[in-house]
Write a protein that holds these residues in place. Structure first.
Motif, mmCIF file in Angstrom:
data_model
loop_
_atom_site.group_PDB
_atom_site.id
_atom_site.type_symbol
_atom_site.label_atom_id
_atom_site.label_comp_id
_atom_site.label_asym_id
_atom_site.label_seq_id
_atom_site.Cartn_x
_atom_site.Cartn_y
_atom_site.Cartn_z
ATOM 1 N N SER A 279 -6.949 -7.473 -44.620
ATOM 2 C CA SER A 279 -7.117 -6.237 -45.390
ATOM 3 C C SER A 279 -6.017 -5.249 -45.038
ATOM 4 C CB SER A 279 -8.480 -5.614 -45.094
ATOM 5 O OG SER A 279 -9.526 -6.475 -45.475
ATOM 6 N N GLN A 280 -5.561 -4.508 -46.040
ATOM 7 C CA GLN A 280 -4.504 -3.528 -45.835
ATOM 8 C C GLN A 280 -5.096 -2.143 -45.598
ATOM 9 O OE1 GLN A 280 -1.535 -3.727 -48.943
ATOM 10 N NE2 GLN A 280 -1.394 -5.951 -48.810
ATOM 11 N N LEU A 281 -4.568 -1.461 -44.607
ATOM 12 C CA LEU A 281 -5.048 -0.138 -44.211
ATOM 13 C C LEU A 281 -3.865 0.793 -44.061
ATOM 14 C CD1 LEU A 281 -7.317 -1.433 -41.299
ATOM 15 C CD2 LEU A 281 -8.074 -0.918 -43.619
ATOM 16 N N THR A 282 -4.142 2.086 -44.005
ATOM 17 C CA THR A 282 -3.093 3.077 -43.783
ATOM 18 C C THR A 282 -3.475 3.947 -42.596
ATOM 19 O OG1 THR A 282 -2.564 3.137 -46.146
ATOM 20 C CG2 THR A 282 -1.760 4.962 -44.803
ATOM 21 N N ILE A 283 -2.584 4.062 -41.641
ATOM 22 C CA ILE A 283 -2.812 4.938 -40.485
ATOM 23 C C ILE A 283 -2.810 6.388 -40.969
ATOM 24 C CG2 ILE A 283 -1.943 5.694 -38.236
ATOM 25 C CD1 ILE A 283 -2.855 2.809 -38.213
ATOM 26 N N THR A 284 -3.801 7.168 -40.565
ATOM 27 C CA THR A 284 -3.895 8.551 -41.040
ATOM 28 C C THR A 284 -3.646 9.589 -39.952
ATOM 29 O OG1 THR A 284 -6.301 8.584 -40.682
ATOM 30 C CG2 THR A 284 -5.511 7.893 -42.859
ATOM 31 N N GLY A 285 -3.387 9.162 -38.736
ATOM 32 C CA GLY A 285 -3.142 10.116 -37.662
ATOM 33 C C GLY A 285 -2.886 9.410 -36.342
ATOM 34 N N PRO A 286 -2.735 10.181 -35.250
ATOM 35 C CA PRO A 286 -2.489 9.570 -33.938
ATOM 36 C C PRO A 286 -3.717 8.846 -33.416
ATOM 37 C CG PRO A 286 -2.808 11.935 -33.721
ATOM 38 C CD PRO A 286 -2.763 11.658 -35.188
ATOM 39 N N TYR A 287 -3.486 7.899 -32.504
ATOM 40 C CA TYR A 287 -4.599 7.152 -31.925
ATOM 41 C C TYR A 287 -5.453 8.044 -31.040
ATOM 42 C CZ TYR A 287 -1.343 6.801 -27.968
ATOM 43 O OH TYR A 287 -0.452 7.076 -26.962
ATOM 44 N N SER A 288 -6.678 7.600 -30.810
ATOM 45 C CA SER A 288 -7.625 8.308 -29.941
ATOM 46 C C SER A 288 -8.096 7.375 -28.842
ATOM 47 C CB SER A 288 -8.841 8.786 -30.744
ATOM 48 O OG SER A 288 -8.483 9.666 -31.769
ATOM 49 N N PHE A 289 -8.441 7.954 -27.716
ATOM 50 C CA PHE A 289 -9.090 7.184 -26.663
ATOM 51 C C PHE A 289 -10.582 7.158 -26.948
ATOM 52 C CE2 PHE A 289 -5.110 8.692 -24.980
ATOM 53 C CZ PHE A 289 -4.584 7.528 -24.442
ATOM 54 N N ASP A 290 -11.289 6.220 -26.338
ATOM 55 C CA ASP A 290 -12.698 6.048 -26.633
ATOM 56 C C ASP A 290 -13.464 7.343 -26.377
ATOM 57 O OD1 ASP A 290 -14.474 3.278 -27.013
ATOM 58 O OD2 ASP A 290 -15.604 4.997 -26.280
ATOM 59 N N ARG A 291 -14.322 7.671 -27.302
ATOM 60 C CA ARG A 291 -15.066 8.935 -27.210
ATOM 61 C C ARG A 291 -15.968 8.976 -25.982
ATOM 62 N NH1 ARG A 291 -17.158 11.331 -32.712
ATOM 63 N NH2 ARG A 291 -14.898 11.645 -32.801
ATOM 64 N N SER A 292 -16.441 7.821 -25.553
ATOM 65 C CA SER A 292 -17.232 7.750 -24.332
ATOM 66 C C SER A 292 -16.265 7.679 -23.149
ATOM 67 C CB SER A 292 -18.134 6.518 -24.349
ATOM 68 O OG SER A 292 -18.807 6.382 -23.119
ATOM 69 N N LEU A 293 -16.175 8.744 -22.369
ATOM 70 C CA LEU A 293 -15.171 8.835 -21.317
ATOM 71 C C LEU A 293 -15.293 7.730 -20.276
ATOM 72 C CD1 LEU A 293 -14.958 12.699 -20.688
ATOM 73 C CD2 LEU A 293 -13.425 11.236 -22.024
ATOM 74 N N ASN A 294 -16.493 7.207 -20.103
ATOM 75 C CA ASN A 294 -16.684 6.155 -19.109
ATOM 76 C C ASN A 294 -16.623 4.752 -19.716
ATOM 77 O OD1 ASN A 294 -16.973 7.807 -16.788
ATOM 78 N ND2 ASN A 294 -19.040 8.356 -17.467
ATOM 79 N N SER A 295 -16.279 4.664 -21.001
ATOM 80 C CA SER A 295 -16.109 3.354 -21.622
ATOM 81 C C SER A 295 -14.986 2.605 -20.931
ATOM 82 C CB SER A 295 -15.767 3.535 -23.112
ATOM 83 O OG SER A 295 -15.297 2.320 -23.663
ATOM 84 N N SER A 296 -15.154 1.299 -20.752
ATOM 85 C CA SER A 296 -14.125 0.480 -20.092
ATOM 86 C C SER A 296 -13.177 -0.168 -21.097
ATOM 87 C CB SER A 296 -14.789 -0.599 -19.233
ATOM 88 O OG SER A 296 -15.622 -1.436 -20.028
ATOM 89 N N ASN A 297 -13.149 0.328 -22.329
ATOM 90 C CA ASN A 297 -12.208 -0.189 -23.318
ATOM 91 C C ASN A 297 -10.800 0.276 -22.979
ATOM 92 O OD1 ASN A 297 -14.189 -1.430 -24.890
ATOM 93 N ND2 ASN A 297 -14.554 0.417 -26.104
ATOM 94 N N PRO A 298 -9.863 -0.639 -22.702
ATOM 95 C CA PRO A 298 -8.501 -0.217 -22.366
ATOM 96 C C PRO A 298 -7.627 0.001 -23.599
ATOM 97 C CG PRO A 298 -8.678 -2.562 -22.093
ATOM 98 C CD PRO A 298 -10.044 -2.086 -22.506
ATOM 99 N N PHE A 299 -8.110 -0.437 -24.774
ATOM 100 C CA PHE A 299 -7.341 -0.241 -26.003
ATOM 101 C C PHE A 299 -7.599 1.167 -26.546
ATOM 102 C CE2 PHE A 299 -11.268 -2.637 -26.829
ATOM 103 C CZ PHE A 299 -11.946 -1.761 -27.671
ATOM 104 N N VAL A 300 -6.981 1.490 -27.671
ATOM 105 C CA VAL A 300 -7.187 2.790 -28.303
ATOM 106 C C VAL A 300 -7.672 2.569 -29.733
ATOM 107 C CG1 VAL A 300 -5.521 4.029 -26.877
ATOM 108 C CG2 VAL A 300 -4.750 2.920 -28.998
#
Length: 404
Positions: A279-300
């Motif tokens: 699927s094709q998408l369009t980036i609409t702004g800068p990346y964000s870090f996970d909203r849960s500050l203690n999330s262990s997701n290393p991606f954005v």
């Protein structure tokens, strides 16, 4: 935890005459990184920041140093699995071989020891500079194209961060089997499983025992006999260079996956919809870090607009690839014996009629190409694609042959 081989890596760097960064420049850079992450919290001496605050610090440090954040984070995880600078008593984390902090920097005169212990951004920047030093070493093999944005090209620099000793040989010399205990192999495991959720594979060269020379009975450095490697598989660029209005596709390597989640907010806990691969998408702004500050997701998370869906959605950086543009192709008629156009410079053009390939040709330094083709009947549709230096294939430009 950093082993004794970091010392050898630093010693090699100094022996080779590689440039040493100035402490005041490092401190200024560290302050800039801290400022960019201030919305996630304020750093305090002896207190570890939240996981996502540290994620931001590692990400911004890497970007400022010109290192893919995925590489920086995978190295940090291998060095210090929990990304902690301080222990439960608020004391700096120091390994048995005196590696300090998140990046486990061994004490050297080029660093301010107290800052390495108590200044987290300073510690991270020291690790980033060391990685860059290793990437620049002329005695290490190169993986082509040697582009710092390409994750695969960091394999030997990651090895050298720990040391080019027999223990880190990619293969066991006696059997030819992959040395899964090598430092860089462990980092690659983190890279694939955490930054890319095991759905995208960051490749390594096909090594041979003839590529290296070393004595497994002593600690002398590996001698690299093969100096360059070229991978024929798809290479992967860092996902952190995407900008607003960039076109991307939902893409990953795992052929068993056909869908991925898009979410209403930057968190794995938010509501979601399924979206098809490709699927094709369009980036609409800068990346964000996970909203849960203690999330262990290393991606954005990137905000995207989704065709057929209202509002802004978010997708994990693991699941997107910047979309290549189609080649531009000049009109073709039934008397044409050539097809021409423009694409990415030095890319490989392929022209097909249905499933039959009419030929390939490489574009020149300006991206232009002209290729001889057999005469085609009016109404025939030709498909023109190109493959870039990272082995990524563009969408096809369709050209309908006109009558003449």
């Amino acid at each position: 935890m950093k082993s004794l081989f970091i010392k050898a890596g630093l010693a090699s760097c100094l022996a080779l005459g590689l440039p040493l960064f100035q402490d005041h420049a490092l401190a200024a850079s560290s302050s800039n990184v801290q400022s960019k992450c201030s919305s996630l919290g304020i750093l305090k001496k002896g207190i570890n920041p939240s996981y996502q605050h540290m994620n931001c610090l590692l990400t911004q440090t890497a970007i400022e140093a010109g290192i893919p954040p995925e590489i920086m984070k995978a190295v940090a995880t291998q060095e210090n699995n929990s990304w902690r600078q301080f222990d439960k008593k608020g004391k700096p984390v120091i390994s048995s071989d005196k590696g300090i902090g998140v990046m486990q920097i061994t004490n050297q005169k080029r660093y301010d020891t107290e800052k390495l212990k108590y200044d987290i951004p300073y510690n991270l920047k020291a690790g980033a500079d060391l990685l860059n030093d290793m990437y620049s070493r002329s005695d290490l093999p190169s993986i082509l194209p040697k582009d710092k944005d390409v994750l695969e090209t960091w394999y030997f620099a990651v090895m050298a961060y720990n040391g080019t000793k027999p223990i880190n040989s990619p293969l066991y010399q006696s059997t030819g089997k992959v040395n899964t205990n090598a430092y860089q192999e462990k980092v690659w495991t983190h890279l694939n499983s955490e930054s890319f959720l095991e759905d995208t594979t960051i490749r390594k060269p096909a090594f041979s025992v003839k590529d290296f020379k070393y004595d497994p009975k002593n600690k002398a450095n590996i001698i690299f006999l093969k100096k360059t490697y070229t991978l024929s598989s798809l290479l992967h660029q860092t996902r952190y260079g995407l900008k607003k209005n960039d076109k991307v596709i939902a893409s990953w390597d795992n052929s068993n996956l056909n869908e991925v989640r898009i979410r209403k907010s930057p968190s794995t806990g938010s509501s979601f919809k399924w979206m098809k691969k490709g699927s094709q998408l369009t980036i609409t702004g800068p990346y964000s870090f996970d909203r849960s500050l203690n999330s262990s997701n290393p991606f954005v998370w990137y905000p995207v607009s989704v065709p057929g869906q209202k509002g802004t959605w978010y997708i994990a950086s693991s699941y997107i690839t910047k979309m290549l543009s189609k080649p531009t192709v000049s009109p073709v008629n039934s008397k044409s014996r050539q097809i021409s156009g423009k694409a990415v410079k030095n890319s490989v053009i392929t022209v097909k009629k249905g499933s039959s390939r009419l030929g390939t040709i490489k574009t020149n330094s300006t991206g232009s190409f002209t290729m001889n083709i057999p005469l085609q009947k009016a109404g025939t549709v030709l498909q023109v694609t190109y493959k870039d230096s990272k082995n990524a294939t563009s969408p096809a430009a369709a050209v309908k042959v006109t009558a003449k």
